[in-house]
Design an enzyme around this catalytic site. Structure first.
Site, mmCIF file in Angstrom:
data_model
loop_
_atom_site.group_PDB
_atom_site.id
_atom_site.type_symbol
_atom_site.label_atom_id
_atom_site.label_comp_id
_atom_site.label_asym_id
_atom_site.label_seq_id
_atom_site.Cartn_x
_atom_site.Cartn_y
_atom_site.Cartn_z
ATOM 1 N N GLY A 1 0.840 -1.210 0.000
ATOM 2 C CA GLY A 1 0.000 0.000 0.000
ATOM 3 C C GLY A 1 0.865 1.246 0.000
ATOM 4 O O GLY A 1 1.040 1.869 1.055
ATOM 5 N N GLU B 1 12.369 -3.917 -4.003
ATOM 6 C CA GLU B 1 11.382 -4.140 -5.072
ATOM 7 C C GLU B 1 12.066 -4.078 -6.435
ATOM 8 O O GLU B 1 11.861 -4.935 -7.291
ATOM 9 C CB GLU B 1 10.267 -3.088 -4.995
ATOM 10 C CG GLU B 1 9.304 -3.207 -6.165
ATOM 11 C CD GLU B 1 8.041 -2.368 -6.027
ATOM 12 O OE1 GLU B 1 7.988 -1.532 -5.097
ATOM 13 O OE2 GLU B 1 7.136 -2.537 -6.845
HETATM 14 C C1 LIG Z 1 1.963 -3.471 -12.897
HETATM 15 C C2 LIG Z 1 1.917 -2.454 -11.789
HETATM 16 C C3 LIG Z 1 1.802 -2.897 -10.481
HETATM 17 C C4 LIG Z 1 1.755 -1.960 -9.430
HETATM 18 N N1 LIG Z 1 1.579 -2.437 -8.165
HETATM 19 C C5 LIG Z 1 1.521 -1.569 -7.143
HETATM 20 C C6 LIG Z 1 1.318 -2.035 -5.801
HETATM 21 O O1 LIG Z 1 1.168 -3.229 -5.560
HETATM 22 N N2 LIG Z 1 1.267 -1.139 -4.792
HETATM 23 C C7 LIG Z 1 1.433 0.189 -5.012
HETATM 24 O O2 LIG Z 1 1.443 0.940 -4.041
HETATM 25 N N3 LIG Z 1 1.592 0.681 -6.272
HETATM 26 C C8 LIG Z 1 1.639 -0.165 -7.345
HETATM 27 N N4 LIG Z 1 1.787 0.301 -8.631
HETATM 28 C C9 LIG Z 1 1.776 1.753 -8.854
HETATM 29 C C10 LIG Z 1 3.116 2.317 -9.308
HETATM 30 O O3 LIG Z 1 4.036 2.343 -8.248
HETATM 31 C C11 LIG Z 1 2.835 3.720 -9.877
HETATM 32 O O4 LIG Z 1 2.006 3.537 -11.002
HETATM 33 C C12 LIG Z 1 4.091 4.423 -10.308
HETATM 34 O O5 LIG Z 1 4.867 4.756 -9.183
HETATM 35 C C13 LIG Z 1 3.773 5.707 -11.116
HETATM 36 O O6 LIG Z 1 2.896 6.519 -10.413
HETATM 37 P P1 LIG Z 1 1.528 7.065 -11.075
HETATM 38 O O7 LIG Z 1 0.828 5.898 -11.708
HETATM 39 O O8 LIG Z 1 0.812 7.854 -10.038
HETATM 40 O O9 LIG Z 1 1.979 8.009 -12.273
HETATM 41 P P2 LIG Z 1 2.376 9.543 -12.179
HETATM 42 O O10 LIG Z 1 3.277 9.755 -11.022
HETATM 43 O O11 LIG Z 1 1.140 10.358 -12.264
HETATM 44 O O12 LIG Z 1 3.207 9.692 -13.511
HETATM 45 C C14 LIG Z 1 2.588 9.821 -14.797
HETATM 46 C C15 LIG Z 1 3.709 10.032 -15.828
HETATM 47 O O13 LIG Z 1 4.480 11.197 -15.511
HETATM 48 C C16 LIG Z 1 5.862 10.866 -15.415
HETATM 49 N N5 LIG Z 1 6.486 11.637 -14.344
HETATM 50 C C17 LIG Z 1 5.990 11.842 -13.101
HETATM 51 N N6 LIG Z 1 6.847 12.589 -12.363
HETATM 52 C C18 LIG Z 1 7.921 12.839 -13.158
HETATM 53 C C19 LIG Z 1 9.138 13.562 -12.993
HETATM 54 N N7 LIG Z 1 9.435 14.145 -11.839
HETATM 55 N N8 LIG Z 1 10.019 13.622 -14.043
HETATM 56 C C20 LIG Z 1 9.725 13.011 -15.225
HETATM 57 N N9 LIG Z 1 8.570 12.326 -15.457
HETATM 58 C C21 LIG Z 1 7.690 12.236 -14.437
HETATM 59 C C22 LIG Z 1 5.893 9.387 -15.064
HETATM 60 O O14 LIG Z 1 7.098 8.778 -15.477
HETATM 61 C C23 LIG Z 1 4.707 8.861 -15.853
HETATM 62 O O15 LIG Z 1 5.078 8.606 -17.193
HETATM 63 C C24 LIG Z 1 1.834 -0.578 -9.705
HETATM 64 C C25 LIG Z 1 1.946 -0.142 -11.028
HETATM 65 C C26 LIG Z 1 1.983 -1.064 -12.065
HETATM 66 C C27 LIG Z 1 2.084 -0.553 -13.482
#
Ligand SMILES: Cc1cc2nc3c(=O)[nH]c(=O)nc-3n(C[C@H](O)[C@H](O)[C@H](O)COP(=O)(O)OP(=O)(O)OC[C@H]3O[C@@H](n4cnc5c(N)ncnc54)[C@H](O)[C@@H]3O)c2cc1C
Length: 396
Positions: A131, A248
């Site tokens: 989480g 991880e």
């Molecule tokens: C298969 C899968 C399994 C997952 N499992 C889990 C889980 O079990 N538990 C959990 O807690 N989370 C989980 N996640 C979530 C994952 O950790 C997040 O999706 C990831 O950290 C990206 O965050 P976000 O989706 O909020 O995207 P955002 O942070 O909104 O990013 C959107 C886009 O903007 C880009 N971006 C954002 N900030 C920057 C920056 N500073 N510089 C350049 N580019 C940037 C990102 O690279 C991305 O392309 C999972 C994700 C996937 C795909």
């Protein structure tokens, strides 16, 4: 015979005798074994392999034996891993707890917490979920808002987590919560573990366009968690989160070595599908295939070097970020190539007309894109590398 040679011979003989033949093949996604309260096996060989490895303490071979591990040092562990790779043994179970939370507990938890949480984890009795992410706190994880407020001997948790993989099937969660003031935001975060059956926890699966999804959103409504379940010091969870994310990334960067459903043996596919180059296009395909094979080999050697450095307690945080980035991008390129080589055979989603392995490939290709996001997106890894490895200043 040296001690290490004797261990290799013993391990090889044990694996030959105890790893059933059906556990030495690529693993279809519906044959993954997850530990936990609701342990399920599709067939007897899975149970045998699970129980035999568990009884050896080899779910976590390098954990101390007093916490249920195998007590192996890094040289013996390297031998066990090499022998398992040689036989193509499947991982006996998939367990986020062992891969990610366990090493953090070993380093930061109190003795009482270690005694309570590690042995059941090492026996595969608890399925853990992570989480961390929240709406508006993914890449910028430190912005998380789920709050934990101390009330007597309990923390009272309110808020929501998103993208929780298998949240609906997990027994326990390790979560980041806000226990302190927001500024500076990293300073008010703690790591807490909680039973998913606690009153006030609601798990809602998230549908995806593919029709298959392991994602959930988890809501906390006045969930009471005993303060004994806070790991490490209050408001010092960011340090633990960073350590956990490193584990991880390391686990993710090792996926190619496991017989996971997303693991496709490049050699096997190339031998089956790569045409003799008779046209310019096919020459290009050959060049891409050779590049993929060289990259895989280079990556695998780097990964072993990193493992050795880690065991020698050297700081490999920069290398881990590089490794996660390189591996997920390499895998994506590999699946693009495999998809091209298979042509229309790779267009199957379900039903007749496609081999089960080709159907898996389509899913694995899609998953290869998701892996460039999970555990921190490629862009964020690049930021980490720029800052921590190259020492470049922050972008303003
Ligand atoms: C298969 C899968 C399994 C997952 N499992 C889990 C889980 O079990 N538990 C959990 O807690 N989370 C989980 N996640 C979530 C994952 O950790 C997040 O999706 C990831 O950290 C990206 O965050 P976000 O989706 O909020 O995207 P955002 O942070 O909104 O990013 C959107 C886009 O903007 C880009 N971006 C954002 N900030 C920057 C920056 N500073 N510089 C350049 N580019 C940037 C990102 O690279 C991305 O392309 C999972 C994700 C996937 C795909």
């Amino acid at each position: 015979m040296s001690d290490l040679e004797a261990f290799r011979a013993e391990t090889r003989a044990w694996l030959e005798a105890n790893c059933p033949a059906s556990m030495r093949t690529a693993m279809p996604s519906d044959e993954m074994v997850w530990g936990g309260r609701n342990l399920e096996f599709k067939h007897e060989d899975q149970r045998l392999w699970f129980e035999r490895m568990r009884d050896k303490g080899w779910f976590c071979p390098d954990w101390p034996s007093e916490y249920g591990g195998g007590g192996l040092d890094h040289q013996h562990l390297a031998i066990l891993e090499a022998e398992m790779r040689r036989l193509r043994c499947r991982p006996p179970q998939i367990n986020l707890g062992i891969w990610m939370l366990g090493p953090v507990l070993l380093e930061y938890a109190s003795e009482e917490q270690k005694q309570r949480f590690l042995p059941p984890m090492a026996r595969g009795e608890v399925r853990w979920c992570q989480g961390f992410s929240e709406p508006n706190a993914g890449s910028d994880l430190a912005s998380l808002r789920t709050s934990a407020v101390l009330d007597g001997d309990d923390y009272v948790i309110n808020g929501t987590k998103i993208w929780t993989s298998y949240g609906n099937k997990s027994d326990w969660m390790y979560a980041l919560v806000r226990t302190g003031p927001m500024v500076p935001k990293q300073a008010g975060i703690s790591l807490i573990v909680l039973d998913m059956q606690s009153p006030g926890v609601t798990v809602t699966p998230i549908d995806l366009i593919s029709g298959k999804s392991s994602f959930c959103q988890v809501f906390f409504d006045n969930v009471r968690v005993p303060k004994s379940q806070l790991i490490g010091q209050v408001n010092e969870g960011w340090k633990l989160a960073k350590a956990l994310l490193q584990h991880e990334r390391r686990a993710m960067s090792k996926f190619s070595e496991f017989a996971l459903p997303t693991h496709f043996d490049l050699d096997e596919f190339l031998q089956r599908c790569l045409p003799q180059p008779t046209s310019a296009d096919e020459v290009v395909l050959h060049q891409r295939a050779i590049a993929c094979m060289m990259n895989e080999e280079a990556y695998s050697l780097t990964n072993r070097r990193m493992t050795d450095s880690l065991r020698a307690r050297q700081d490999v945080s920069g290398l881990m970020a590089i490794s996660k980035l390189v591996h997920s991008e390499q895998e994506r390129e590999k699946f693009e190539l495999l998809l091209e080589l298979l042509g229309h055979e790779a267009l199957g989603w379900e039903g007749q007309g496609f081999s089960p392995r080709d159907l898996e490939l389509t899913g694995a290709w899609l998953m290869s894109y998701a892996q460039t996001i999970a555990g921190g997106s490629s862009e964020v890894q690049l930021n980490v590398i720029a800052k921590r490895v190259l020492g470049l200043p922050d972008a303003k």
